[in-house]
Design a protein around this motif. Sequence first.
Motif, PDB file in Angstrom:
ATOM      1  N   GLY A   1      39.753  48.567  42.311  1.00 28.62           N
ATOM      2  CA  GLY A   1      38.581  48.290  43.947  1.00 28.62           C
ATOM      3  C   GLY A   1      39.981  48.628  45.239  1.00 28.62           C
ATOM      4  N   GLY A   2      41.835  48.400  44.170  1.00 32.00           N
ATOM      5  CA  GLY A   2      42.055  48.636  45.354  1.00 32.00           C
ATOM      6  C   GLY A   2      42.694  47.347  45.799  1.00 32.00           C
ATOM      7  N   SER A   3      42.046  45.816  44.985  1.00 33.69           N
ATOM      8  CA  SER A   3      42.697  44.487  45.528  1.00 33.69           C
ATOM      9  C   SER A   3      44.569  44.949  45.376  1.00 33.69           C
ATOM     10  CB  SER A   3      42.033  43.720  44.585  1.00 33.69           C
ATOM     11  OG  SER A   3      40.360  43.949  44.769  1.00 33.69           O
TER      12      SER A   3
ATOM     13  N   ASP B   1      47.307  57.444  37.734  1.00 34.14           N
ATOM     14  CA  ASP B   1      47.540  56.704  39.522  1.00 34.14           C
ATOM     15  C   ASP B   1      46.384  55.460  39.759  1.00 34.14           C
ATOM     16  OD1 ASP B   1      49.582  58.865  39.444  1.00 34.14           O
ATOM     17  OD2 ASP B   1      48.555  60.135  41.085  1.00 34.14           O
ATOM     18  N   LYS B   2      45.392  56.384  39.027  1.00 29.75           N
ATOM     19  CA  LYS B   2      44.546  54.433  39.822  1.00 29.75           C
ATOM     20  C   LYS B   2      44.329  53.691  38.222  1.00 29.75           C
ATOM     21  CE  LYS B   2      42.270  57.668  42.848  1.00 29.75           C
ATOM     22  NZ  LYS B   2      42.041  57.370  43.899  1.00 29.75           N
TER      23      LYS B   2
ATOM     24  N   ARG C   1      53.972  50.395  36.025  1.00 33.55           N
ATOM     25  CA  ARG C   1      52.207  51.381  36.074  1.00 33.55           C
ATOM     26  C   ARG C   1      52.332  52.288  35.648  1.00 33.55           C
ATOM     27  NH1 ARG C   1      55.882  52.276  40.979  1.00 33.55           N
ATOM     28  NH2 ARG C   1      54.075  50.751  42.210  1.00 33.55           N
ATOM     29  N   HIS C   2      50.923  52.984  35.291  1.00 34.46           N
ATOM     30  CA  HIS C   2      50.840  54.032  34.223  1.00 34.46           C
ATOM     31  C   HIS C   2      51.512  55.287  34.654  1.00 34.46           C
ATOM     32  CE1 HIS C   2      48.322  57.018  31.887  1.00 34.46           C
ATOM     33  NE2 HIS C   2      48.577  55.031  31.075  1.00 34.46           N
TER      34      HIS C   2
ATOM     35  N   GLY D   1      40.790  48.046  32.306  1.00 36.28           N
ATOM     36  CA  GLY D   1      41.931  48.534  34.205  1.00 36.28           C
ATOM     37  C   GLY D   1      42.031  49.592  33.896  1.00 36.28           C
ATOM     38  N   ASN D   2      40.865  50.557  34.039  1.00 36.68           N
ATOM     39  CA  ASN D   2      40.604  51.494  34.336  1.00 36.68           C
ATOM     40  C   ASN D   2      42.104  52.435  34.099  1.00 36.68           C
ATOM     41  OD1 ASN D   2      39.499  53.277  36.292  1.00 36.68           O
ATOM     42  ND2 ASN D   2      40.589  53.479  38.051  1.00 36.68           N
TER      43      ASN D   2
END
Length: 135
Positions: free
Chosen positions: A40-42, A56-57, A51-52, A82-83
């Motif tokens: 949620g952008g936390s 990006d998300k 990072r992947h 982990g989205n």
Amino acid sequence: MSHIVQDQEAKIVDLKCLARACRTLGCVLDMDAKTQVYYGGSTNKVDGVIRHATKDKAYQVGLVKNGNSKSFSLAYDDFCGGNGMSEAVGMKCVSLKKEYVKEVLKKSLKEAGHTGVKIRERLLANGCVEITATT
């Protein structure tokens, strides 16, 4: 509900080996980033992030310095895979930790003068992975 888990068992001490492990898994190590973004952008304050490379998300994996030592722990959020990040690094970062160990092993063998070494891995019945080096 989503939350960050800090893995106290994994001790990352060689960032070059970690960077190679990340590339193998389709991720990027960024030690300049000091904020980890997850569900949620936390955000979470960290000493670096993984990072992947293409998603990006995907929730980032944080690196948290262990007190005054030169090692880092991994901080991650596996909620909803982990989205997309868990596809790359594995649930609980198992694939990332395995690739990191392989990179450290390869580096150690090279430093000891061993060349032409092949690294093999085998999944054991108890779920552990056996890593062997042969010439």
